[in-house]
Design a protein around this motif. Structure first.
Motif, short mmCIF file in Angstrom:
data_model
loop_
_atom_site.label_atom_id
_atom_site.label_comp_id
_atom_site.label_asym_id
_atom_site.label_seq_id
_atom_site.Cartn_x
_atom_site.Cartn_y
_atom_site.Cartn_z
N GLY A 506 4.42 -23.58 6.78
CA GLY A 506 3.17 -23.20 7.38
C GLY A 506 2.60 -24.28 8.28
O GLY A 506 3.31 -25.18 8.75
N CYS A 507 1.30 -24.18 8.53
CA CYS A 507 0.61 -25.15 9.38
C CYS A 507 -0.84 -25.26 8.89
O CYS A 507 -1.24 -24.51 7.99
N PRO A 508 -1.65 -26.16 9.47
CA PRO A 508 -3.03 -26.29 9.00
C PRO A 508 -3.87 -25.02 9.12
O PRO A 508 -4.91 -24.91 8.47
N GLU A 509 -3.44 -24.07 9.94
CA GLU A 509 -4.23 -22.86 10.16
C GLU A 509 -3.80 -21.68 9.31
O GLU A 509 -4.37 -20.60 9.42
N CYS A 510 -2.77 -21.84 8.48
CA CYS A 510 -2.25 -20.68 7.75
C CYS A 510 -1.80 -21.07 6.36
O CYS A 510 -1.93 -22.23 5.94
N ARG A 511 -1.24 -20.10 5.68
CA ARG A 511 -0.71 -20.29 4.32
C ARG A 511 0.74 -19.84 4.31
O ARG A 511 1.03 -18.64 4.37
N ARG A 512 1.66 -20.80 4.34
CA ARG A 512 3.10 -20.54 4.31
C ARG A 512 3.55 -19.64 5.46
O ARG A 512 4.39 -18.75 5.29
N GLY A 513 2.94 -19.82 6.61
CA GLY A 513 3.38 -19.09 7.79
C GLY A 513 2.69 -17.77 8.03
O GLY A 513 3.00 -17.07 9.00
N TYR A 514 1.74 -17.40 7.16
CA TYR A 514 1.03 -16.13 7.30
C TYR A 514 -0.48 -16.39 7.30
O TYR A 514 -0.97 -17.29 6.62
N LYS A 515 -1.19 -15.56 8.03
CA LYS A 515 -2.64 -15.67 8.08
C LYS A 515 -3.24 -14.28 8.25
O LYS A 515 -3.11 -13.67 9.30
N GLY A 516 -3.88 -13.78 7.21
CA GLY A 516 -4.47 -12.45 7.25
C GLY A 516 -3.45 -11.36 6.98
O GLY A 516 -2.26 -11.62 6.77
N ARG A 517 -3.91 -10.12 6.99
CA ARG A 517 -3.02 -8.98 6.75
C ARG A 517 -3.30 -7.87 7.76
O ARG A 517 -4.36 -7.83 8.38
N ILE A 518 -2.35 -6.99 7.87
CA ILE A 518 -2.46 -5.86 8.79
C ILE A 518 -1.99 -4.60 8.09
O ILE A 518 -1.09 -4.65 7.23
N GLY A 519 -2.61 -3.49 8.39
CA GLY A 519 -2.26 -2.23 7.73
C GLY A 519 -0.97 -1.64 8.28
O GLY A 519 -0.70 -1.68 9.48
N ILE A 520 -0.20 -1.06 7.36
CA ILE A 520 1.02 -0.31 7.71
C ILE A 520 0.78 1.12 7.23
O ILE A 520 0.46 1.34 6.05
N TYR A 521 0.95 2.08 8.12
CA TYR A 521 0.52 3.45 7.81
C TYR A 521 1.62 4.48 8.04
O TYR A 521 2.43 4.37 8.96
N GLU A 522 1.59 5.48 7.18
CA GLU A 522 2.30 6.74 7.40
C GLU A 522 1.21 7.81 7.51
O GLU A 522 0.46 8.03 6.57
N VAL A 523 1.09 8.43 8.67
CA VAL A 523 0.05 9.43 8.91
C VAL A 523 0.74 10.76 9.17
O VAL A 523 1.47 10.92 10.16
N VAL A 524 0.51 11.72 8.29
CA VAL A 524 1.18 13.02 8.38
C VAL A 524 0.13 14.13 8.48
O VAL A 524 -0.71 14.29 7.58
N LYS A 525 0.20 14.88 9.56
CA LYS A 525 -0.65 16.05 9.72
C LYS A 525 0.06 17.25 9.07
O LYS A 525 1.28 17.42 9.22
N ILE A 526 -0.69 18.05 8.33
CA ILE A 526 -0.09 19.20 7.66
C ILE A 526 0.04 20.33 8.69
O ILE A 526 -0.89 21.08 8.96
N THR A 527 1.22 20.40 9.26
CA THR A 527 1.52 21.41 10.27
C THR A 527 1.91 22.72 9.60
O THR A 527 2.15 22.75 8.38
N PRO A 528 1.99 23.82 10.35
CA PRO A 528 2.39 25.09 9.74
C PRO A 528 3.74 25.02 9.03
O PRO A 528 3.91 25.64 7.96
N SER A 529 4.69 24.26 9.59
CA SER A 529 6.01 24.20 8.93
C SER A 529 5.94 23.42 7.62
O SER A 529 6.59 23.80 6.63
N ILE A 530 5.16 22.33 7.59
CA ILE A 530 5.00 21.58 6.34
C ILE A 530 4.22 22.41 5.33
O ILE A 530 4.57 22.45 4.13
#
Length: 581
Positions: A506-530
């Protein structure tokens, strides 16, 4: 001996009042009756009667209990130990910390019989409390001045004092003060080890972007851990013998029952870091084999005002979410394990929907962040107010948007589905791993396939990935074949951008090379076929395959897209999606 003497001869204060001829037996009898009716002690009853001056009551109390008497008018209020002054004591006007010497705390009291106030102060400070008598009216005046000063400065009087002016705190055990040091003086030390240490831990956590704080007792050790960016790390090891005092201090701050150590308890702490920033902490205690473990969840109100752009949705996913929020009916479900950011996503949606034209109500367990303009309800199953009961009440309150903290059972699910089918937009969460599993889970708990297909409009499954530090991330050397085996599509590989990895140190600005988090998403619309596949009883695997055929990103694909953009690492993508390197 008259009636009042016979009945109250054991009370030393009453004896002194009678001996000095300040009141006669008949007057004392009337005062006693009034005090019983108003649930007052003898000291408070005598002062409240107006028949005897507060100074005279204090003088009698000094003789009765052989305690030192001090004139508060002559005391320098600027020297009060602010970190030891808590809201509960100020509210009751029962005791006021004056000075600490060694491991003893001198506290001003008007009623020496109020043992609860002294016990609470002793538990919260971790010090031996020595009472000093003062006149009741002067104590009341000083306490009111302190409360008014706090309000004038625009800050809350928080248990343990404001954290914005604390210096570094360490746990120390000071030796007993000599008998010659017993008297109060302006040069007395102003240090409360337990209080200052706990406050410093909270301040360090707030400054370090910590989401959870764990206070953990073991057989021969005690440790404190912070959860930062989803991972726990030890930050302190206080002396093992201080474990009970640390737990007691946290319970006092959270307004919990200090004497109850046999069952879990839940509470909240509010701390103000500055005039413009405050944090809420959700507190849970758990009786373990070696003492009470206390976990604090830090709830930052600023997260509720995040826009959808800040959460990490891909462009197409954000468009689907926005479209679903613009509907006036239907259900939006957010799924994922504990700590995956579901609450922040829901609050961002509510923040977008929160306009004067909409009536919005939420049922939460518990309410994590206060949202002005939204009717929030804390569910309380002990009194019959569970999610289902709250939902039923909401439907009689002319709602436009409903949010249910979690769908846990068939009754709640049925009411939520009915609300979504009758002209309401419903938001809720489930603990499932993917969009497809959400549909099968609802079907398995008893929701009819037809109702499910016609009520659910959008499902979001999510995780939180650690974000690479922009200051020290390093290029990752790899080959197209390796990336294909990892699941990268040819389109992602053809983008040609460099991949990055975390710098291990890492570096003085982070923790072991990471700083903060970001969302990972699966977004599924319920279509007629589903929807049709749901009504046919399709499995979660079939539903997932159909979602992919219609172009909806699954969690792995969305995570690899973040890797290709240089926002997270392949190692992190494999960690949160459960795939080996």
């Amino acid at each position: 001996m008259d009636t009042i003497n016979q009945r109250h001869a054991a009370n030393p204060l009453v004896r002194r009042v009678l001996e000095r001829g300040l009141l006669d037996a008949a007057a004392l009898e009337r005062i006693a009756a009034d005090a019983r009716e108003r649930n007052l002690s003898w000291t408070d009853g005598l002062v409240a009667s107006g028949r005897i001056a507060a100074s005279a009551v204090a003088s009698c109390a000094m003789a009765a209990w052989r305690l030192p008497l001090m004139d508060l008018d002559a005391f320098d209020l600027d020297s009060l130990p602010e970190p030891l002054i808590d809201e509960g004591i100020l509210r009751r006007r029962a005791a006021l910390p004056l000075r600490q010497r060694g491991n003893r705390l001198f506290a001003a009291v008007a009623d020496p019989e109020d043992l609860k106030a002294l016990d609470d102060l002793q538990r919260s400070s971790g010090l031996v409390v020595e009472p000093v008598l003062v006149e009741a009216d002067k104590l009341k005046t000083v306490v009111e001045k302190l409360r008014q000063a706090a309000r004038a400065e625009g800050r809350d009087v928080v248990l343990g004092g404001s954290l914005d002016s604390l210096g570094s705190g360490v746990v120390t055990v000071e030796p007993e003060a000599d008998e010659a040091d017993d008297a109060l003086d302006a040069s007395g030390a102003n240090d409360a080890p337990i209080v200052r240490f706990v406050n410093q831990v909270l301040l360090d956590a707030a400054d370090g972007g910590v989401s959870d704080i764990h206070f953990e007792p073991f057989e021969a050790a005690y440790r404190i851990r912070f959860r930062t960016d989803g991972l726990l790390a030890e930050v302190a090891k206080p002396p093992h013998g201080l474990g009970r005092r640390l737990a007691a201090r946290l319970k006092v701050m959270a307004d919990l029952d200090i004497a109850e150590r046999r069952v879990p308890q839940d509470g909240r702490i509010k701390i103000r870091l500055s005039k413009s920033r405050a944090l809420d902490l959700r507190v849970n205690t758990l009786p373990t084999l070696w003492g009470e473990k206390v976990v604090l969840r830090i709830l930052d109100p600023a997260s509720a005002s995040l826009g959808l752009d800040a959460l990490g949705f891909e462009a197409g996913q954000k468009a689907l979410f926005t479209e679903a929020l613009e509907r006036t009916e239907g259900m939006i479900l957010v799924t994922g394990p504990t700590g995956s950011g579901k609450t922040v996503t829901l609050y961002a949606a509510l923040n977008r929907l929160n306009t004067p034209e909409r009536n919005i109500a939420t049922a939460e367990d518990p309410v994590e962040i206060n949202l002005t303009g939204i009717n929030q309800v804390n569910v309380n199953p002990k009194v019959g107010l569970d999610f289902a009961a709250a939902l039923r009440a909401f439907l009689r309150q002319d709602p436009d948007v409903l949010m249910v903290g979690e769908i846990r059972d068939l009754t709640t699910a049925e009411i939520a589905v009915k609300a979504a089918q009758t002209g309401h937009l419903v938001l809720s969460t489930l603990h499932t791993n993917s969009a497809a599993e959400t549909l099968t889970r609802l079907r398995n708990i008893g929701i009819a396939a037809f109702n499910l297909a016609t009520s659910v409009g959008l499902i979001i499954a999510q995780r939180l990935a650690r974000r690479l530090c922009e200051n020290c991330k390093m290029p990752l050397a790899t080959t197209p074949d390796t990336l294909l085996r990892q699941g990268f599509s040819a389109e992602l590989i053809d983008r040609g951008g460099p991949l990055f990895r975390a710098r291990a140190e890492g570096c003085p600005e982070c923790r072991r090379g990471y700083k903060g988090r970001i969302g990972i998403y699966e977004v599924v619309k319920i279509t007629p076929s589903i929807a049709g596949l749901v009504m046919e009883g399709g499995s979660s695997l079939q539903l997932a395959d159909e979602a992919r055929r219609q172009g909806f990103m699954d969690l792995r694909t969305a995570c690899l897209a973040k890797v290709a953009e240089g926002r997270t690492s392949l190692v992190e993508a494999n960690r949160i999606t459960g795939r080996g390197g």
